[in-house]
Design a protein around this motif. Structure first.
Motif, short mmCIF file in Angstrom:
data_model
loop_
_atom_site.label_atom_id
_atom_site.label_comp_id
_atom_site.label_asym_id
_atom_site.label_seq_id
_atom_site.Cartn_x
_atom_site.Cartn_y
_atom_site.Cartn_z
N ILE A 1 4.67 14.94 -3.66
CA ILE A 1 5.89 14.69 -2.88
C ILE A 1 6.99 14.25 -3.84
CG2 ILE A 1 4.66 14.03 -0.76
CD1 ILE A 1 5.30 11.09 -1.44
N GLU A 2 8.21 14.24 -3.32
CA GLU A 2 9.34 13.75 -4.12
C GLU A 2 9.61 12.30 -3.73
OE1 GLU A 2 12.74 16.27 -3.85
OE2 GLU A 2 11.55 18.08 -4.13
N ILE A 3 10.37 11.61 -4.56
CA ILE A 3 10.62 10.19 -4.30
C ILE A 3 11.42 9.98 -3.02
CG2 ILE A 3 12.74 10.00 -5.67
CD1 ILE A 3 10.88 7.29 -6.57
N GLY A 4 12.30 10.91 -2.69
CA GLY A 4 13.06 10.79 -1.45
C GLY A 4 12.17 10.87 -0.22
N ASP A 5 11.14 11.72 -0.30
CA ASP A 5 10.20 11.82 0.82
C ASP A 5 9.40 10.52 0.97
OD1 ASP A 5 10.99 14.41 1.33
OD2 ASP A 5 9.43 15.29 0.04
N MET A 6 9.08 9.90 -0.16
CA MET A 6 8.35 8.64 -0.10
C MET A 6 9.19 7.57 0.59
SD MET A 6 6.85 6.18 -3.08
CE MET A 6 8.38 5.34 -3.40
N TYR A 7 10.45 7.46 0.22
CA TYR A 7 11.31 6.46 0.85
C TYR A 7 11.59 6.79 2.32
CZ TYR A 7 12.09 3.62 -3.23
OH TYR A 7 11.91 2.77 -4.29
N LEU A 8 11.70 8.05 2.62
CA LEU A 8 11.87 8.46 4.01
C LEU A 8 10.68 7.99 4.84
CD1 LEU A 8 13.55 10.24 6.06
CD2 LEU A 8 11.87 12.00 5.53
N CYS A 9 9.51 8.20 4.32
CA CYS A 9 8.29 7.78 5.01
C CYS A 9 8.21 6.25 5.10
CB CYS A 9 7.07 8.33 4.28
SG CYS A 9 5.52 7.97 5.11
N MET A 10 8.62 5.55 4.04
CA MET A 10 8.55 4.09 4.02
C MET A 10 9.47 3.47 5.07
SD MET A 10 6.28 3.14 1.88
CE MET A 10 6.64 1.43 1.72
N PHE A 11 10.56 4.14 5.41
CA PHE A 11 11.45 3.61 6.44
C PHE A 11 11.15 4.18 7.82
CE2 PHE A 11 14.06 2.76 2.65
CZ PHE A 11 14.19 1.38 2.83
N ALA A 12 10.66 5.39 7.90
CA ALA A 12 10.39 6.02 9.20
C ALA A 12 9.17 5.40 9.88
CB ALA A 12 10.19 7.52 9.03
N LEU A 13 8.14 5.08 9.12
CA LEU A 13 6.92 4.51 9.71
C LEU A 13 7.16 3.16 10.38
CD1 LEU A 13 4.11 5.57 7.25
CD2 LEU A 13 4.48 6.34 9.57
N PRO A 14 7.84 2.20 9.72
CA PRO A 14 8.06 0.92 10.42
C PRO A 14 8.95 1.06 11.65
CG PRO A 14 8.57 0.69 8.08
CD PRO A 14 8.27 2.12 8.34
N ILE A 15 9.96 1.90 11.57
CA ILE A 15 10.83 2.08 12.72
C ILE A 15 10.06 2.71 13.87
CG2 ILE A 15 12.83 3.36 13.57
CD1 ILE A 15 14.09 2.87 10.78
N VAL B 1 0.84 -1.20 0.00
CA VAL B 1 0.00 0.00 0.00
C VAL B 1 0.87 1.25 0.00
CG1 VAL B 1 -1.68 1.31 1.36
CG2 VAL B 1 -1.98 -1.13 1.06
N GLY B 2 1.96 1.20 0.75
CA GLY B 2 2.86 2.36 0.81
C GLY B 2 3.49 2.69 -0.53
N TYR B 3 3.98 1.67 -1.22
CA TYR B 3 4.58 1.92 -2.53
C TYR B 3 3.53 2.34 -3.55
CZ TYR B 3 9.25 0.37 -1.33
OH TYR B 3 10.49 0.27 -0.79
N TRP B 4 2.34 1.76 -3.48
CA TRP B 4 1.30 2.15 -4.42
C TRP B 4 0.89 3.61 -4.20
CZ3 TRP B 4 -3.75 3.37 -2.74
CH2 TRP B 4 -4.62 3.72 -3.78
N TYR B 5 0.56 3.96 -2.94
CA TYR B 5 0.09 5.31 -2.66
C TYR B 5 1.23 6.32 -2.78
CZ TYR B 5 -2.52 9.13 -0.58
OH TYR B 5 -3.14 10.32 -0.38
N GLY B 6 2.43 5.92 -2.34
CA GLY B 6 3.58 6.81 -2.49
C GLY B 6 3.89 7.09 -3.94
N GLY B 7 3.82 6.04 -4.79
CA GLY B 7 4.03 6.23 -6.22
C GLY B 7 2.97 7.14 -6.84
#
Length: 142
Positions: free
Chosen positions: A79-93, A65-71
């Protein structure tokens, strides 16, 4: 069964010296294990389903869901792609950190209880009355 096996192992010389005692202790230990096995199976099933469900939610649902909605947000230019990856790693941690907060809950309750006792001690009125400073000053002047 653990305390029983510990008891047998402590007195292993006596058990080994008498073969009949060894056989009876092994049978008794087996009976104790048979009593525990149904509960252990239920516990392990619950732990396995919980861990499997967590990993499914973590890897299967969150990332997909994160990659789909982030994309989608990246394609829309929100948003920019870096923000998407930041969110993808910050949320699980962050989620794992919040999950580990539960282990400290017992200590937090102990600290709050101790702090309440400390504040009650600070706020209490002593049974022995305080000396009147004005009376002692007058006595000294005489």
């Amino acid at each position: 069964a653990g305390s029983f096996s510990n008891e047998v192992l402590i007195s292993i010389r006596s058990v080994k010296a008498i073969p009949v005692l060894l056989e009876s202790k092994l049978k008794e230990y087996n009976d104790k294990l048979q009593d525990i096995i149904p509960m252990a199976k239920k516990k392990s099933l619950g732990m396995g389903l919980g861990l499997g469900g967590m990993f499914f939610a973590f890897l299967g649902v969150m990332y997909s869901v994160g990659y789909w909605y982030g994309g989608k947000l990246v394609d829309d230019g929100k948003i920019e792609i870096g923000d998407m990856y930041l969110c993808m790693f910050a949320l699980p941690i962050g989620a794992m950190s919040l999950g580990q907060l539960g282990t400290a809950n017992a200590d937090i309750v102990k600290v709050r209880h101790a702090a309440n006792k400390l504040f009650m001690l600070k706020d209490r009125k002593p049974k022995i009355r305080e000396a009147d400073i004005n009376k002692t000053k007058k006595k000294r002047r005489r």
